[in-house]
Design an enzyme around this catalytic site. Structure first.
Site, PDB file in Angstrom:
ATOM      1  N   ASN A   8      -2.886  -0.660  -4.426  1.00 12.79           N
ATOM      2  CA  ASN A   8      -2.766  -1.506  -3.234  1.00 12.79           C
ATOM      3  C   ASN A   8      -2.248  -0.666  -2.075  1.00 12.79           C
ATOM      4  O   ASN A   8      -1.050  -0.418  -1.963  1.00 12.79           O
ATOM      5  CB  ASN A   8      -1.828  -2.684  -3.510  1.00 12.79           C
ATOM      6  CG  ASN A   8      -1.694  -3.590  -2.296  1.00 12.79           C
ATOM      7  OD1 ASN A   8      -2.404  -3.411  -1.301  1.00 12.79           O
ATOM      8  ND2 ASN A   8      -0.781  -4.545  -2.362  1.00 12.79           N
ATOM      9  N   TRP A   9      -3.160  -0.270  -1.214  1.00 13.36           N
ATOM     10  CA  TRP A   9      -2.807   0.630  -0.109  1.00 13.36           C
ATOM     11  C   TRP A   9      -2.096  -0.063   1.045  1.00 13.36           C
ATOM     12  O   TRP A   9      -1.619   0.597   1.968  1.00 13.36           O
ATOM     13  CB  TRP A   9      -4.073   1.298   0.429  1.00 13.36           C
ATOM     14  CG  TRP A   9      -4.556   2.435  -0.387  1.00 13.36           C
ATOM     15  CD1 TRP A   9      -3.898   3.058  -1.418  1.00 13.36           C
ATOM     16  CD2 TRP A   9      -5.810   3.105  -0.245  1.00 13.36           C
ATOM     17  NE1 TRP A   9      -4.664   4.071  -1.915  1.00 13.36           N
ATOM     18  CE2 TRP A   9      -5.842   4.122  -1.217  1.00 13.36           C
ATOM     19  CE3 TRP A   9      -6.896   2.945   0.603  1.00 13.36           C
ATOM     20  CZ2 TRP A   9      -6.935   4.980  -1.348  1.00 13.36           C
ATOM     21  CZ3 TRP A   9      -7.973   3.796   0.470  1.00 13.36           C
ATOM     22  CH2 TRP A   9      -7.994   4.801  -0.498  1.00 13.36           C
ATOM     23  N   LYS A  10      -2.098  -1.373   1.059  1.00 12.65           N
ATOM     24  CA  LYS A  10      -1.452  -2.115   2.153  1.00 12.65           C
ATOM     25  C   LYS A  10      -1.983  -1.601   3.500  1.00 12.65           C
ATOM     26  O   LYS A  10      -3.158  -1.251   3.594  1.00 12.65           O
ATOM     27  CB  LYS A  10       0.074  -2.035   2.020  1.00 12.65           C
ATOM     28  CG  LYS A  10       0.521  -2.444   0.603  1.00 12.65           C
ATOM     29  CD  LYS A  10       1.999  -2.596   0.440  1.00 12.65           C
ATOM     30  CE  LYS A  10       2.303  -2.999  -1.012  1.00 12.65           C
ATOM     31  NZ  LYS A  10       3.705  -3.278  -1.240  1.00 12.65           N
ATOM     32  N   HIS A  94      -0.285 -12.113  -2.190  1.00 10.19           N
ATOM     33  CA  HIS A  94       0.729 -11.053  -2.284  1.00 10.19           C
ATOM     34  C   HIS A  94       2.011 -11.522  -1.593  1.00 10.19           C
ATOM     35  O   HIS A  94       1.949 -12.234  -0.583  1.00 10.19           O
ATOM     36  CB  HIS A  94       0.209  -9.770  -1.636  1.00 10.19           C
ATOM     37  CG  HIS A  94       1.061  -8.589  -1.938  1.00 10.19           C
ATOM     38  ND1 HIS A  94       2.221  -8.332  -1.240  1.00 10.19           N
ATOM     39  CD2 HIS A  94       0.950  -7.615  -2.871  1.00 10.19           C
ATOM     40  CE1 HIS A  94       2.783  -7.240  -1.746  1.00 10.19           C
ATOM     41  NE2 HIS A  94       2.026  -6.782  -2.736  1.00 10.19           N
ATOM     42  N   GLU A  96       3.887 -10.138   0.405  1.00 12.46           N
ATOM     43  CA  GLU A  96       3.943  -9.801   1.840  1.00 12.46           C
ATOM     44  C   GLU A  96       3.120 -10.793   2.668  1.00 12.46           C
ATOM     45  O   GLU A  96       3.461 -11.098   3.809  1.00 12.46           O
ATOM     46  CB  GLU A  96       3.490  -8.346   2.057  1.00 12.46           C
ATOM     47  CG  GLU A  96       4.564  -7.392   1.554  1.00 12.46           C
ATOM     48  CD  GLU A  96       4.053  -6.072   1.004  1.00 12.46           C
ATOM     49  OE1 GLU A  96       2.894  -5.718   1.243  1.00 12.46           O
ATOM     50  OE2 GLU A  96       4.838  -5.395   0.306  1.00 12.46           O
ATOM     51  N   GLU A 174       4.572  -9.711  -9.800  1.00 15.96           N
ATOM     52  CA  GLU A 174       5.269  -8.760  -8.937  1.00 15.96           C
ATOM     53  C   GLU A 174       6.595  -9.375  -8.498  1.00 15.96           C
ATOM     54  O   GLU A 174       6.637 -10.113  -7.494  1.00 15.96           O
ATOM     55  CB  GLU A 174       4.426  -8.451  -7.692  1.00 15.96           C
ATOM     56  CG  GLU A 174       3.109  -7.784  -7.999  1.00 15.96           C
ATOM     57  CD  GLU A 174       2.641  -6.900  -6.846  1.00 15.96           C
ATOM     58  OE1 GLU A 174       2.234  -5.775  -7.113  1.00 15.96           O
ATOM     59  OE2 GLU A 174       2.713  -7.324  -5.678  1.00 15.96           O
ATOM     60  N   GLY A 180       8.717  -2.089  -3.472  1.00 18.89           N
ATOM     61  CA  GLY A 180       9.086  -1.115  -2.447  1.00 18.89           C
ATOM     62  C   GLY A 180      10.571  -0.798  -2.429  1.00 18.89           C
ATOM     63  O   GLY A 180      11.066  -0.185  -1.483  1.00 18.89           O
ATOM     64  N   SER A 219       7.365  -1.080  -7.753  1.00 21.16           N
ATOM     65  CA  SER A 219       7.930   0.258  -7.977  1.00 21.16           C
ATOM     66  C   SER A 219       7.375   0.956  -9.222  1.00 21.16           C
ATOM     67  O   SER A 219       8.097   1.675  -9.914  1.00 21.16           O
ATOM     68  CB  SER A 219       9.462   0.199  -8.009  1.00 21.16           C
ATOM     69  OG  SER A 219       9.955  -0.246  -6.756  1.00 21.16           O
ATOM     70  N   GLY A 240       1.815   0.018  -5.269  1.00 20.45           N
ATOM     71  CA  GLY A 240       1.855   0.188  -3.821  1.00 20.45           C
ATOM     72  C   GLY A 240       2.140   1.641  -3.456  1.00 20.45           C
ATOM     73  O   GLY A 240       1.239   2.479  -3.403  1.00 20.45           O
ATOM     74  N   GLY A 241       3.412   1.964  -3.233  1.00 21.97           N
ATOM     75  CA  GLY A 241       3.810   3.281  -2.720  1.00 21.97           C
ATOM     76  C   GLY A 241       3.211   4.454  -3.499  1.00 21.97           C
ATOM     77  O   GLY A 241       2.707   5.414  -2.900  1.00 21.97           O
TER      78      GLY A 241
HETATM   79  P1  13P Z   1       5.433  -0.768  -4.641  1.00 21.38           P
HETATM   80  O1  13P Z   1       4.666  -0.134  -5.796  1.00 21.38           O
HETATM   81  O2  13P Z   1       5.478   0.103  -3.436  1.00 21.38           O
HETATM   82  O3  13P Z   1       6.744  -1.300  -5.088  1.00 21.38           O
HETATM   83  O4  13P Z   1       4.556  -2.040  -4.191  1.00 21.38           O
HETATM   84  C1  13P Z   1       4.171  -2.955  -5.158  1.00 21.38           C
HETATM   85  C2  13P Z   1       3.175  -3.859  -4.575  1.00 21.38           C
HETATM   86  O5  13P Z   1       3.479  -4.636  -3.686  1.00 21.38           O
HETATM   87  C3  13P Z   1       1.805  -3.762  -5.063  1.00 21.38           C
HETATM   88  O6  13P Z   1       1.035  -4.831  -4.637  1.00 21.38           O
END
Ligand code: 13P
Length: 257
Positions: A8-10, A94, A96, A174, A180, A219, A240-241
């Site tokens: 997930n590149w956001k 998600h 976010e 999640e 994050g 994470s 994500g990250g």
């Molecule tokens: P992180 O891996 O950066 O914690 O993000 C998780 C996420 O929101 C994946 O959708």
């Protein structure tokens, strides 16, 4: 079931970077992938991502979709267009989107239905905040999210639109406190929630619920992905990250071997 590694590149990679990143990824991937891999890119990057990955076996998808199939809804992206761009998946609900765009479980449910009808597989996200976990209510909260979002998924819909199989649906647990923050849920936390969700699905939909993929996200990194994904009912990760650097994606795949 092969695990799914969903990246997930956001809001981190635009079209040009996404294209070259995907091309370089293909050069670095082992011949036999230990997991299905999917790149979840920004809507404006999807065409380029598809051009880079088509025919490679690596899949791609979107990070959100409109709950409307079509109409006067400025700024929205229709599920049918994601299908037109050969998206396999779309992330829905998600945290976010929930926090910054006020999406509710009901909206996530509507989007999930719209995606299925357009032939795009939803990755529906659920998970609790820290205060809910500390109060001991993580499971009931998360299962209620599923219950509300999937209220349209009646046995009739399962038999018609899903052709009897829950392979069409993926759920990502999640926990918001782990996104994050560097605070990962323990493998026990992830497995316990995976077990609770699997039980919930089997109670409602029977044995076909064993085809449903349950992911963990929050994470996830090269050094913890193996411990998480080797647990039962943790069928992959939404990352994500650690999905942004090629090196760490290759390392996560090595860890999943
Ligand atoms: P992180 O891996 O950066 O914690 O993000 C998780 C996420 O929101 C994946 O959708």
């Amino acid at each position: 079931m092969k695990p799914l590694l969903a990246l997930n590149w956001k809001l981190q990679k635009g079209p040009a970077e996404a294209f070259s990143w995907c091309r370089t990824l293909l050069e670095q991937l082992p011949d036999e992938l230990p997991a299905d891999v999917a790149v979840m890119a920004a809507a404006v990057s999807l065409d380029r991502v598809g051009n880079a990955l088509r025919g490679s076996g690596v899949q791609w998808g979107a990070q959100d979709v409109s709950k409307h199939a079509k109409g006067a809804f400025t700024g929205e992206t229709a599920a049918g267009w994601l299908n037109e761009l050969d998206c396999t998946y779309v992330v829905i609900g998600h945290s976010e989107r929930r926090e910054y765009h006020f999406e509710t479980d009901a909206i996530a449910g509507e989007k999930t239905a719209v995606a299925i009808r357009a032939g795009v597989k939803p990755i529906l996200c659920v998970g609790e905040k820290l205060d809910v976990r500390e109060a001991g209510n993580a499971e009931s909260y998360t299962l209620t999210q599923l219950e509300t979002a999937l209220s349209w998924l009646t046995p009739e819909v399962l038999n018609t639109e899903f052709k009897g199989s829950l392979e069409w649906l993926t759920i990502a647990y999640e926990p918001i406190w782990a996104i994050g923050t560097g605070k990962t849920a323990t493998p026990d936390d992830a497995e316990n929630m995976g077990n609770a969700m699997r039980y919930w699905f089997v109670q409602r939909y029977g044995e076909t619920a064993n085809n449903l993929r349950l992911l963990y996200g929050g994470s996830v990194k090269p050094d913890n992905i193996k411990a998480l994904c080797s647990r039962s009912n943790v069928d992959g990760a939404l990352v994500g990250g650690a999905s942004l650097e090629l090196d760490s994606v290759v390392k996560m795949l090595e860890a999943l071997k």
